[in-house]
Every structure is written in structure tokens, then in C-alpha cells.
Design a protein around this motif. Structure first.
Motif, short mmCIF file in Angstrom:
data_model
loop_
_atom_site.label_atom_id
_atom_site.label_comp_id
_atom_site.label_asym_id
_atom_site.label_seq_id
_atom_site.Cartn_x
_atom_site.Cartn_y
_atom_site.Cartn_z
N GLY A 1 51.86 -10.90 -27.69
CA GLY A 1 51.44 -9.98 -28.73
C GLY A 1 50.66 -8.80 -28.18
O GLY A 1 50.83 -7.66 -28.62
N LYS A 2 49.80 -9.06 -27.21
CA LYS A 2 48.99 -7.99 -26.62
C LYS A 2 49.86 -7.01 -25.84
O LYS A 2 49.67 -5.79 -25.91
CB LYS A 2 47.92 -8.59 -25.72
N ARG B 1 53.82 -0.54 -27.99
CA ARG B 1 53.95 0.24 -29.23
C ARG B 1 52.93 1.38 -29.27
O ARG B 1 53.29 2.53 -29.57
CB ARG B 1 53.75 -0.67 -30.43
N ARG C 1 51.93 -4.95 -28.26
CA ARG C 1 51.07 -3.97 -28.94
C ARG C 1 50.77 -2.78 -28.03
O ARG C 1 50.75 -1.63 -28.46
CB ARG C 1 49.77 -4.63 -29.39
N ARG C 2 50.54 -3.06 -26.74
CA ARG C 2 50.28 -1.97 -25.79
C ARG C 2 51.50 -1.07 -25.66
O ARG C 2 51.37 0.16 -25.54
CB ARG C 2 49.89 -2.54 -24.43
N ASP D 1 59.88 -8.06 -33.94
CA ASP D 1 59.21 -8.21 -35.25
C ASP D 1 59.97 -9.17 -36.15
O ASP D 1 59.34 -9.91 -36.93
CB ASP D 1 59.10 -6.84 -35.93
N ALA E 1 49.10 -11.56 -32.65
CA ALA E 1 48.40 -10.40 -32.08
C ALA E 1 47.50 -10.80 -30.92
O ALA E 1 47.32 -10.04 -29.97
CB ALA E 1 47.59 -9.70 -33.16
#
Length: 459
Positions: free
Chosen positions: A302-303, A309, A306-307, A290, A297
């Protein structure tokens, strides 16, 4: 008494080579107290081996972490551990006139510049040894490839290439802590200058030097700060994803995905410490991505991030949600008549404590305790705070109801009742409610419930 024979010395030398450093120090001390000519000769051999290892540690320290697997399991450049002593043996024999400068100075003067010069010479000799004597450095019967799918020949080429950068790496190590902390402008300029020098040696020189520095980082996500500070422009994802530095981000995401899978596989009753270690690692990884390398995103990075997290958030939230179930089994309740048709639940003080249910409840409460500072990055902080408040209120209420039964004379076994209340106190202390837990313990002690032969009515 005759001294050690040549055969004895050869056999002992082979044994000493395989002894760990700590054991070698212990043997040196033990043999030093023995009498006899053989003991004296063995003591001299042990002291010489200790001095040689200290020189090797200082002389080849810049590359030493590359000869052991990373403790955190993150992918990195590694070589078989057996190669380092072999390289040192060749280098020390060929550079006997300078290895003595690696010994600490008796006058405690700063010898860093001298040692840096010596190390640069040693690493140049090491690179030459790997290229000129590959069968000595890496015998054909040594099948260990250092965890790499590549074979011996390409690994030898890589090893020689890495040795070319040993001198630069030695110069870089004193500043590594600053580079992954809060470096000032001069320190960042120093890092970039070293990377420029590395790039002048070979096309992938910057990548190779960063690979060596990465091996020295026990916290792998911190390499993202190095990557960011090494970039002349802002650490944009579009820049990094197209550079050789992208390999570090990919490795970290791979490691985060592996840890997210382990976190999801955690089940009630499993040891909580491995789970905490994985949560701490992923939390640090997310923090570094971060701040150091923010990913878009919609991008591939980013993908994936995100998965990770969302996956950890869902797993951790589900695990926290199952804590109440563990307490239900460890602290059974029974419904009794109150006034008229009204019924209420009170602790079942007649049922013996089940050790298995108690242990699983303790492990579940450990989860609440160890995640105190780890739920924030995954969006579970509010859930954990609410759960802690509910558990505290529930355990205090359980103790109150149980003691009310005892004082009313409704508990058949005062000792068993006291043990159940003490278990509630233990659970409170497990979630770091020490004040409440001590208060419950004092109430039990005041009632004398843990003294066999005391009846509930007498208490």
C-alpha cells in the motif's frame, strides 16, 4: 543446368534458418517466379522451411512468448530466443509421425482436440530433450541467459520444468481472454481446475502455469485479474502477500516505480508519446490494483503504490503547469499605452516566429491533448480541464488582438501577422479545439494576410 550441391544446400539451410518469417515469405514468392533447376530446388527448400515454421508456431505456441523479452520491460520468465528452434528441431525429428497433424485441415473441420493431444506429446518430448540433450538444446558457446542473472545450468532445469506444463498451458490459452475479462462462474472454475492440475505436477505448478500465461499478456497489469480469479478466497492482500502469487504484484509495483521515475524525468520539449505510454501503463496498473487486489494503506504494498500515485500526480501536475511558459515564449506580448496612464498587452507582431519556441509549444500542447483521459487516476483532471479552458480563451484572445492590430494599420508586416494568427489556430487545433481553430483560419483567409504584397491597410 546442375542442381544445388550438398554444400550449397547446407549453406542455404543455415541462411534460411536466420531469415525472419516475413522475409521468408517474400523470398518464397520471389524465387517461385524464377526459372531453372536450382531455383526450383531453392523454392522447395523455402516452402518446406515455411511449413516447418508454421508447424512450430502452432505446436509450441503455448511457450513461444517465453523465448522473447517482454515488450513492456516488466520482469518475467524468459529464455534465449535461439533455443526454441533448437528444441523444435529435436522434437520434430523424434515425433515425425504426428507433426503433420499440425497442418490446417483442408476441410476446415475443428481439429482443436487433435492438436491439443499432439501438443501435449510434443511438450513431453521437449522436456525430455532439454533433460537428455542439454548440450544440443543450449550449447556451451551460447552465452545468452535470456536476461536472467542465473547461469546456464539452472536455466536449463527451469526450461525443462516449464516444458512439463506446455500441454496444460495449451489447453488454457483459449480461455485466457475470458479470465482477464469478465469470467462467469464456469470459466473461473475451469481456471482453478487447471491450476489444481498444475499443482499436482509439482509444488510450484500453479505459479509456473501462471508464469506461462503471464508471458501471453501484452498488458501486464491484467495478470492481477488472473491472480484474483485463481484465489479460492477473496483476493485479500493478506492472502496474496504470503503466497507464491505475490511475485506478480511485486514485479508490477517495481515496473510502476520505474515508470514513475521516467515520468518525473520528463522535461519540456521531450517527445510526448513515451510519456503517454508510461502514464497509460501506470493508470491501468492503479486501476487493476484498486479493483483486483486492494492493498491496505499501512502495508508495504500500500505504501509503495501510494508513493507511485502521489509521485506521478506531482510530476504530471508540474508538467501541466509549465505549458503556459512554453506559450509565453512562442507568443510574445508587448505592453503599449492605452488611455492615459493605462497600458495593455498586445501581440508582438514585429518579432519573427522562432521555430524552436514554436516546436516546444506544440509539444507542450501535445501533453495537454494526450492526457485527456489519463489525468483522472492521478487527481489532475480538474487542473487539466481548467488549463484547457484557459488556453482556449488565451489563444482566441491572442488572435482577436492580432487581427485588431492588423485592421487598425498597426502591424508592419501583414504576412508575418497572418502567420502568427495562423500559429494560434494551429495551437487551438493541437488541444482539439478544431471549431475555434477553423474559425481563426477563416478570419485570416478573409483578410488575405498570407498573400505577399498585401498591405495591412489594404486588408
Amino acid at each position: 543446368m546442375a542442381g544445388l550441391s550438398i554444400a550449397h544446400r547446407a549453406a542455404l539451410a543455415q541462411i534460411i534458418d536466420t531469415v525472419p518469417d516475413r522475409t521468408l515469405r517474400q523470398l518464397t514468392q520471389a524465387v517461385g517466379t524464377m526459372a531453372g533447376e536450382r531455383a526450383l530446388e531453392l523454392s522447395l527448400m523455402l516452402r518446406e522451411a515455411g511449413r516447418d515454421r508454421a508447424r512450430r508456431m502452432r505446436g509450441l505456441n503455448a511457450l513461444a512468448p517465453l523465448f522473447r523479452p517482454r515488450a513492456d520491460g516488466v520482469a518475467g520468465l524468459t529464455f534465449p530466443a535461439a533455443l526454441l528452434p533448437r528444441i523444435w528441431k529435436i522434437v520434430a525429428a523424434g515425433q515425425a509421425d504426428v507433426v503433420g497433424h499440425l497442418d490446417p485441415r483442408s476441410d476446415y473441420q475443428d481439429d482443436s482436440h487433435q492438436v491439443s493431444t499432439v501438443c501435449a506429446r510434443l511438450f513431453a518430448a521437449a522436456a525430455a530433450a532439454v533433460r537428455d540433450q542439454p548440450e544440443v538444446v543450449w550449447p556451451l558457446n551460447l552465452n545468452d541467459t535470456g536476461g536472467s542473472p542465473l547461469g546456464r545450468e539452472p536455466r536449463l532445469q527451469t526450461l525443462a520444468h516449464v516444458c512439463d506444463f506446455g500441454g496444460l498451458a495449451h489447453r488454457a490459452l483459449p480461455s485466457l481472454k475470458a479470465w482477464v475479462g469478465r469470467p462467469d462462474g464456469d470459466q473461473i472454475a475451469e481456471l482453478r481446475l487447471l491450476l489444481r492440475d498444475a499443482a499436482s505436477i509439482s509444488e510450484d505448478g500453479a505459479q509456473t502455469l501462471l508464469e506461462i500465461l503471464f508471458a501471453h499478456l501484452t498488458q501486464a497489469p491484467l495478470v492481477l485479474r488472473l491472480v484474483a480469479n485463481a484465489s479460492h478466497a477473496a483476493p485479500r492482500e493478506s492472502f496474496l502477500s504470503g503466497s507464491e502469487l505475490a511475485t506478480f504484484v511485486d514485479r508490477l509495483i517495481d515496473a510502476a516505480e520505474a515508470r514513475a521515475a521516467r515520468i518525473d524525468a520528463y522535461r519540456p520539449g521531450d517527445p510526448v508519446e513515451p510519456l503517454r505510454a508510461d502514464l497509460e501503463w501506470v493508470a491501468q496498473f492503479l486501476k487493476e490494483t484498486d479493483s483486483a487486489v486492494p492493498a491496505r494503506a499501512e502495508s508495504a504494498w500500500g505504501k509503495r503504490i501510494r508513493r507511485v500515485r502521489l509521485g506521478v500526480s506531482r510530476s504530471l501536475g508540474g508538467q501541466l503547469g509549465r505549458v503556459d511558459q512554453a506559450l509565453d515564449r512562442a507568443m510574445p506580448m508587448v505592453r503599449v499605452a492605452a488611455a492615459g496612464p493605462v497600458r495593455r498587452e498586445i501581440p508582438d507582431l514585429e518579432l519573427p516566429i522562432d521555430p524552436d519556441f514554436r516546436e516546444k509549444a506544440l509539444v507542450a500542447l501535445d501533453l495537454v491533448r494526450v492526457t485527456r483521459s489519463l489525468t483522472g487516476p492521478f487527481g489532475c483532471d480538474g487542473q487539466r480541464l481548467a488549463l484547457t479552458a484557459d488556453l482556449t480563451a488565451r489563444l482566441i484572445a491572442y488572435a482577436d488582438l492580432a487581427l485588431e492590430e492588423v485592421h487598425a494599420g498597426d502591424a508592419g508586416d501583414g504576412v508575418l501577422a497572418g502567420q502568427r494568427v495562423m500559429m494560434a489556430a494551429e495551437f487551438l487545433e493541437r488541444i482539439e479545439c478544431e471549431t475555434e481553430g477553423r474559425a481563426v483560419r477563416r478570419r485570416v483567409a478573409a483578410a488575405g494576410l498570407l498573400v505577399k504584397g498585401v498591405s495591412p491597410k489594404a486588408a
